[in-house]
Write an enzyme that holds these catalytic residues in place. Structure first.
Site, PDB file in Angstrom:
ATOM      1  N   ARG A   1     -10.371 -11.598   2.429  1.00 37.10           N
ATOM      2  CA  ARG A   1     -10.933 -12.991   1.487  1.00 37.10           C
ATOM      3  C   ARG A   1     -10.161 -14.045   1.380  1.00 37.10           C
ATOM      4  O   ARG A   1     -11.238 -14.974   1.603  1.00 37.10           O
ATOM      5  CB  ARG A   1     -11.937 -12.226   0.447  1.00 37.10           C
ATOM      6  CG  ARG A   1     -10.641 -12.205  -1.235  1.00 37.10           C
ATOM      7  CD  ARG A   1     -10.825 -11.360  -2.126  1.00 37.10           C
ATOM      8  NE  ARG A   1     -10.779  -9.976  -2.082  1.00 37.10           N
ATOM      9  CZ  ARG A   1     -10.874  -8.797  -2.763  1.00 37.10           C
ATOM     10  NH1 ARG A   1     -11.386  -9.431  -3.926  1.00 37.10           N
ATOM     11  NH2 ARG A   1     -11.149  -7.451  -2.533  1.00 37.10           N
TER      12      ARG A   1
ATOM     13  N   LYS B   1       0.801  -0.942  -0.013  1.00 40.06           N
ATOM     14  CA  LYS B   1       0.000   0.622  -0.172  1.00 40.06           C
ATOM     15  C   LYS B   1       0.604   0.889  -0.028  1.00 40.06           C
ATOM     16  O   LYS B   1       1.845   1.030   0.950  1.00 40.06           O
ATOM     17  CB  LYS B   1      -0.456  -0.064   1.758  1.00 40.06           C
ATOM     18  CG  LYS B   1      -1.926  -0.662   1.609  1.00 40.06           C
ATOM     19  CD  LYS B   1      -2.903  -0.869   2.975  1.00 40.06           C
ATOM     20  CE  LYS B   1      -4.372  -2.064   3.144  1.00 40.06           C
ATOM     21  NZ  LYS B   1      -5.023  -1.897   1.565  1.00 40.06           N
TER      22      LYS B   1
HETATM   23  N1  BES Z   1      -8.126  -3.942   4.572  1.00 43.26           N
HETATM   24  C1  BES Z   1      -8.127  -3.403   3.125  1.00 43.26           C
HETATM   25  C2  BES Z   1      -9.768  -2.450   2.864  1.00 43.26           C
HETATM   26  C3  BES Z   1      -9.824  -1.240   3.543  1.00 43.26           C
HETATM   27  C4  BES Z   1      -9.023   0.414   2.552  1.00 43.26           C
HETATM   28  C5  BES Z   1     -10.216  -0.857   4.778  1.00 43.26           C
HETATM   29  C6  BES Z   1      -9.492   1.259   3.553  1.00 43.26           C
HETATM   30  C7  BES Z   1     -10.362   0.417   5.707  1.00 43.26           C
HETATM   31  C8  BES Z   1      -9.841   1.294   4.364  1.00 43.26           C
HETATM   32  C9  BES Z   1      -7.638  -4.694   2.349  1.00 43.26           C
HETATM   33  O1  BES Z   1      -7.844  -5.286   2.919  1.00 43.26           O
HETATM   34  C10 BES Z   1      -7.574  -3.874   1.127  1.00 43.26           C
HETATM   35  O2  BES Z   1      -6.663  -4.280   0.822  1.00 43.26           O
HETATM   36  N2  BES Z   1      -8.706  -4.149   0.507  1.00 43.26           N
HETATM   37  C11 BES Z   1      -8.298  -3.318  -0.979  1.00 43.26           C
HETATM   38  C12 BES Z   1      -9.015  -5.001  -2.715  1.00 43.26           C
HETATM   39  C13 BES Z   1      -7.653  -4.812  -3.823  1.00 43.26           C
HETATM   40  C14 BES Z   1      -7.004  -5.028  -3.721  1.00 43.26           C
HETATM   41  C15 BES Z   1      -8.649  -5.361  -5.060  1.00 43.26           C
HETATM   42  C16 BES Z   1      -8.477  -2.220  -1.257  1.00 43.26           C
HETATM   43  O3  BES Z   1     -10.087  -2.494  -1.053  1.00 43.26           O
HETATM   44  O4  BES Z   1      -7.893  -1.740  -1.818  1.00 43.26           O
HETATM   45 MN    MN Z   2      -5.100  -5.269   1.981  1.00 46.01          MN
END
Ligand code: BES
Ligand code: MN
Ligand code: ZN
Length: 489
Positions: A340, A266
């Site tokens: 997931r 990230k």
């Molecule tokens: N934990 C994150 C989702 C999230 C993002 C929760 C911001 C709260 C605030 C999750 O694991 C994630 O990183 N999801 C990705 C999915 C993508 C790679 C398809 C996302 O939402 O960017």
């Molecule tokens: Mn994630």
């Protein structure tokens, strides 16, 4: 926790007095007594501020006399538009205004025992504070309110009504504590350890480590965990308050104690927020504490999958194929779509081993959920209309709003992979929360199921009447209400 005591109506001789005033009410009871004792100071303050008890309005009379530090009058509007949620908000509003007071008394003249208990619950919830790591805060700057006396006409009935609500508040606080903890402290093993005290409430707690999960074949969960030096855990909690042999209801939580994204790392900005990527699991733990604490007449199980998602020389790569506990294989396209993968193994395990009446999972699953619904609703995905409707109704009751989202084959096929049974992300970003839910649905084996994407509601940047800013514990009261309204008969 704020110490709340209920007593029969009597004018306090010191501290703060809170009067709850209905729209257009005439001075009677404690209001009249306080006005008389202070030589009409309250009537004068009301007149000066044009306060008439309108909802959301308040009047603060400082040092009015009769030994009182202040009289705070809060408008509670018309009797017809009062409900539990609004009364909780009033209790919360009172506590926020009284943080500087040591002791306070709330008069609930005209309210029923249940309504007085709601005011007390709101006060309790708002008085929460996570201050474990503040070592230098001056004593004078800390909120001082430690004891709240609630004057109720039927104190004997208000006490047990509040006791059940207080057990739920304890669950909420446990969740808020877990979600607030920094990620160097709360790793998977530590979070599992913090589930153990639930045994004192009569909850059976089992903890599985990586070796046990390896034996079972949790390839998806362990694939996420493999980049971290902090080992994975799964915790299974059982509360058997219902008839012996009755199918349990099941709650499953995503517990990523820190989500860096892994090799699909990230960006740095805001990454610290990913300490609360275990909020789904935190909710399940608090919920189990709440159900056990109030001796709910239900058989419930709570399962949490606990991992840390880190990049390292041993981390999972984009392109890896993992085998889930269900036997289905997953091509990991993006290591940041890890929640997931964790849920897939825990949910399959849950339905195989326990054959629950239904499963509800909670997860801070997708940023796309925040894009869609902001911070006002969590997303609800379900294969069962009765369960979905019961959840929507429970959310309306507790103020934890849900908005139902679609599922369907057209979304499902977007996660088919060329080389495995599925991939962990769809081709594009469109409908990202839905394709994530479709992935999870492939592990529910047709059982009644609901998925709550709580990414936007697990943490709040500002205070609301009953939730100080920070961890909200979204879902604890909601799911407790779901159980209370439908599954304790
Ligand atoms: N934990 C994150 C989702 C999230 C993002 C929760 C911001 C709260 C605030 C999750 O694991 C994630 O990183 N999801 C990705 C999915 C993508 C790679 C398809 C996302 O939402 O960017
Ligand atoms: Mn994630
Ligand atoms: Zn995550």
């Amino acid at each position: 926790m704020l110490d709340v005591v209920f007593a029969k109506s009597a004018l306090p001789k010191s501290g703060a007095l809170v009067l709850l005033i209905g729209e257009g009410d005439k001075p009677t009871g404690l209001w009249a007594q306080a006005d008389k004792a202070t030589g009409g100071a309250i009537a004068r303050a009301f007149a000066a501020t044009e306060f008439t008890g309108g909802k959301g309005k308040s009047c603060n009379a400082l040092a009015p006399g009769a030994g009182l530090s202040r009289v705070l009058a809060i408008g509670i509007g018309k009797a017809a538009d009062r409900n539990a949620q609004k009364l909780e908000d009033i209790g919360g509003q009172a506590v926020a205004a009284l943080a500087r007071e040591m002791v306070a008394t709330v008069a609930t003249d005209g309210l029923s025992a249940a309504e007085a208990a709601s005011v007390a619950l709101g006060a309790t919830l708002r008085a929460y504070r996570f201050d474990r790591y503040r070592t230098k805060e001056k004593q004078a700057d800390k909120p001082k309110l430690a004891k709240l006396t609630v004057l109720a006409e039927d104190a004997a009935k208000a006490r047990p009504a509040y006791a059940a609500l207080k057990a739920v508040a304890e669950g909420v606080f446990l969740t808020r504590d877990l979600v607030s903890e920094p990620p160097n402290v709360l790793n998977p093993a530590e979070m599992a350890k913090r589930c153990l005290p639930l045994r004192k409430l009569g909850v059976k707690v089992e903890v599985l480590g990586p070796r046990e999960m390896m034996k079972l074949g949790f390839g998806a969960l362990l694939g996420v965990a493999q980049g971290s030096v902090n080992e994975a855990r799964m915790v299974v909690m059982h509360w058997n308050g219902g008839p012996r042999g009755k199918k349990p209801v099941a709650f499953i939580g995503k517990g990523v104690t820190f989500d860096t994204g892994g090799i699909s790392i990230k960006p740095a900005g805001g990454m610290e927020d990913m300490k609360w990527d275990m909020a789904g699991a935190g909710c399940v733990v608090g919920l189990m504490a709440a159900l056990a604490g109030r001796r709910a007449k239900v058989n419930a199980i709570g399962l949490v999958g606990l991992v840390e998602n880190m990049p390292s020389g041993n981390a999972q790569r984009p392109g890896d194929v993992v085998k889930t506990y269900s036997g289905q294989t997953v091509e990991v396209i993006n290591t940041d779509a890890e929640g997931r993968l964790v849920l897939a193994d825990v949910i399959w395990y849950c339905q195989q081993k326990y054959d629950p009446a239904f499963m509800v999972d909670l997860a801070t699953l997708t940023g796309a959920m925040i894009v869609a619904l902001g911070h006002e609703h969590a997303g609800l995905f379900s294969n069962n209309d009765d369960l979905a409707n019961n959840l929507l109704a429970a959310g309306t009751t507790t103020g934890e709003s849900l908005w139902r989202m679609p599922l369907g084959d057209a979304y499902d096929k977007q996660i088919n992979s060329d080389i495995a049974d599925m991939k962990n992300v769809a081709g594009g970003r469109a409908g990202g929360s839905i394709t994530a839910a479709q992935f999870i649905q492939r592990y529910v084996n047709g059982k009644p199921w609901a998925h709550l994407d709580i990414a936007g509601v697990a943490w709040h940047g500002k205070d609301t009447p009953c939730v100080p800013k920070g961890a909200t514990a979204y879902g604890v009261r909601l799911l407790n209400e779901l159980v209370a309204a439908h599954y304790e008969k």
